[in-house]
Design a protein around this motif. Structure first.
Motif, PDB file in Angstrom:
ATOM      1  N   CYS A 123       0.835  -1.199   0.000  1.00 45.43           N
ATOM      2  CA  CYS A 123       0.000   0.000   0.000  1.00 45.43           C
ATOM      3  C   CYS A 123       0.869   1.248   0.000  1.00 45.43           C
ATOM      4  O   CYS A 123       2.092   1.168  -0.136  1.00 45.43           O
ATOM      5  CB  CYS A 123      -0.942  -0.011   1.201  1.00 45.43           C
ATOM      6  N   HIS A 181       3.569  -5.458   5.471  1.00 48.45           N
ATOM      7  CA  HIS A 181       2.859  -5.448   6.758  1.00 48.45           C
ATOM      8  C   HIS A 181       1.421  -5.951   6.620  1.00 48.45           C
ATOM      9  O   HIS A 181       0.651  -5.867   7.559  1.00 48.45           O
ATOM     10  CB  HIS A 181       2.880  -4.036   7.350  1.00 48.45           C
ATOM     11  N   GLU A 182       1.053  -6.461   5.425  1.00 50.37           N
ATOM     12  CA  GLU A 182      -0.331  -6.946   5.217  1.00 50.37           C
ATOM     13  C   GLU A 182      -0.234  -8.408   4.828  1.00 50.37           C
ATOM     14  O   GLU A 182      -0.343  -8.757   3.665  1.00 50.37           O
ATOM     15  CB  GLU A 182      -1.004  -6.131   4.106  1.00 50.37           C
ATOM     16  N   ASP A 237      -4.717  -4.430   7.220  1.00 52.14           N
ATOM     17  CA  ASP A 237      -4.606  -2.986   7.057  1.00 52.14           C
ATOM     18  C   ASP A 237      -5.935  -2.385   6.592  1.00 52.14           C
ATOM     19  O   ASP A 237      -6.660  -1.753   7.360  1.00 52.14           O
ATOM     20  CB  ASP A 237      -3.463  -2.654   6.080  1.00 52.14           C
ATOM     21  N   ARG A 241      -6.608  -2.790  -4.660  1.00 53.79           N
ATOM     22  CA  ARG A 241      -5.533  -3.278  -3.803  1.00 53.79           C
ATOM     23  C   ARG A 241      -4.578  -4.132  -4.631  1.00 53.79           C
ATOM     24  O   ARG A 241      -5.005  -4.878  -5.513  1.00 53.79           O
ATOM     25  CB  ARG A 241      -6.089  -4.135  -2.658  1.00 53.79           C
TER      26      ARG A 241
HETATM   27 ZN   LIG Z   1      -0.742  -1.040   4.315  1.00 48.20          ZN
END
Ligand SMILES: [Zn+2]
Ligand SMILES: [Zn+2]
Length: 309
Positions: A7, A31-32, A115, A304
């Protein structure tokens, strides 16, 4: 790692953003994360073979914030993909009490949870809506779309309206069954005329005029939730008395907690929340550079971007 979303934060890292206290470059992002457990201490959390989603924060668990339900403010907290090596890798190490079981979920969907979905859920909690209440969501990219979907999953009687920028987004959101106002300018007045006063407005657009248009949409004692990142000052066009006499509340919503992630994972597992259509681009780990290129260019239709192992 089975799947790892990327992201705006990863893009900022790529461009050398200022790191939070305690972190230093080089960082290993990601981190996802949806993952399969390869090794675990016996009796300690999900065991080898289990599929999980990873909460990206390691709070200390002992400070005043941690012990009062505000772990996302822990001053000693460490972020996956910032302080510690993240999930854009074949393997990573993480604490077992920050894993949420997700055996039956598609990893690509599961990677959206830590997230974009949990943060949307946190914003909805901050909106503090009554049953059957009215909600406007300004800005319906990944997170804003999740706010809409979650509001319906949690309360089928809720009346949610979206304020969107582009024609493409308008179509995508209408196809999900939500009414749409297109264009932020004059949206406050237009929305009131069509749908009445809102109990809460959640902004994920970060647009300069979003707070003002949002306040125009609210009923007396309504609540405006600011969830976007925007470094400029807020310039309100309402008067001090205008806020006072209407008892308007303006609140921030920041990140999410483990309990938010557990709640949204449960909603997806129970079939109450569908994430289909949110992954617009998927790439293999070897093609990470291409994925970042897409993220940077934000082509129409991008929602995404997920990396698969
Ligand atoms: Zn993120
Ligand atoms: Zn703490």
């Amino acid at each position: 790692m089975l799947a790892c979303g990327i992201c705006g934060t990863d893009l900022h890292l790529l461009h050398g953003m200022k790191l939070p206290t305690g972190a230093e470059y080089p960082v290993f992002p990601g981190h996802e994360v949806a993952a399969e457990v390869l090794e675990a201490d016996p009796g300690c959390g999900p065991q080898p073979g289990a599929r999980v989603v990873v909460h990206p924060l390691l709070p200390c668990g002992e400070c005043a914030d941690c012990t009062s339900g505000r772990e996302h403010y822990c001053a000693f907290g460490q972020m996956l993909g910032v302080h510690r090596p993240g999930g854009l890798a074949k393997e990573m190490v993480w604490r077992s009490d920050r894993l949420v079981p997700a055996d039956d979920l598609d990893p690509n969907d599961a990677a959206l949870l830590p997230d974009a979905v949990a943060t949307a859920y946190h914003a909805l909690l901050r909106a503090n809506l009554r049953a059957g209440g009215k909600l406007a969501v300004i800005g319906t990219g990944g997170v804003g779309t999740n706010v809409l979907q979650l509001s319906r999953a949690l309360d089928f009687d809720i009346q949610a309206v979206a304020v969107v920028h582009s024609e493409g987004t308008a179509k995508r959101v209408r196809d999900l069954g939500f009414p749409v106002i297109q264009g932020l300018e004059g949206a406050g007045r237009a929305l009131r005329a069509q749908f009445g006063e809102m109990d809460a407005v959640i902004d994920f657009s970060g647009a300069a005029e979003a707070p003002n248009e949002g306040i125009r949409m609210l009923r007396k004692t309504g609540r405006l939730v600011l969830g976007s990142v925007r470094d400029e000052k807020v310039a309100l066009s309402t008067t001090y008395t205008g806020l006072m006499t209407r008892e308007i509340e303006i609140v921030g919503s920041y990140s999410n907690t483990l309990s938010d992630l557990q709640a949204v994972t449960e909603l997806v597992r129970s079939g109450m929340l569908s994430l289909s259509g949110l992954v617009s681009h998927a790439f293999r780990l070897e093609d990470l550079a291409k994925a970042f290129d897409i993220l940077e260019k934000r082509p129409p239709g991008m929602v995404r971007v997920v990396i698969t192992a």
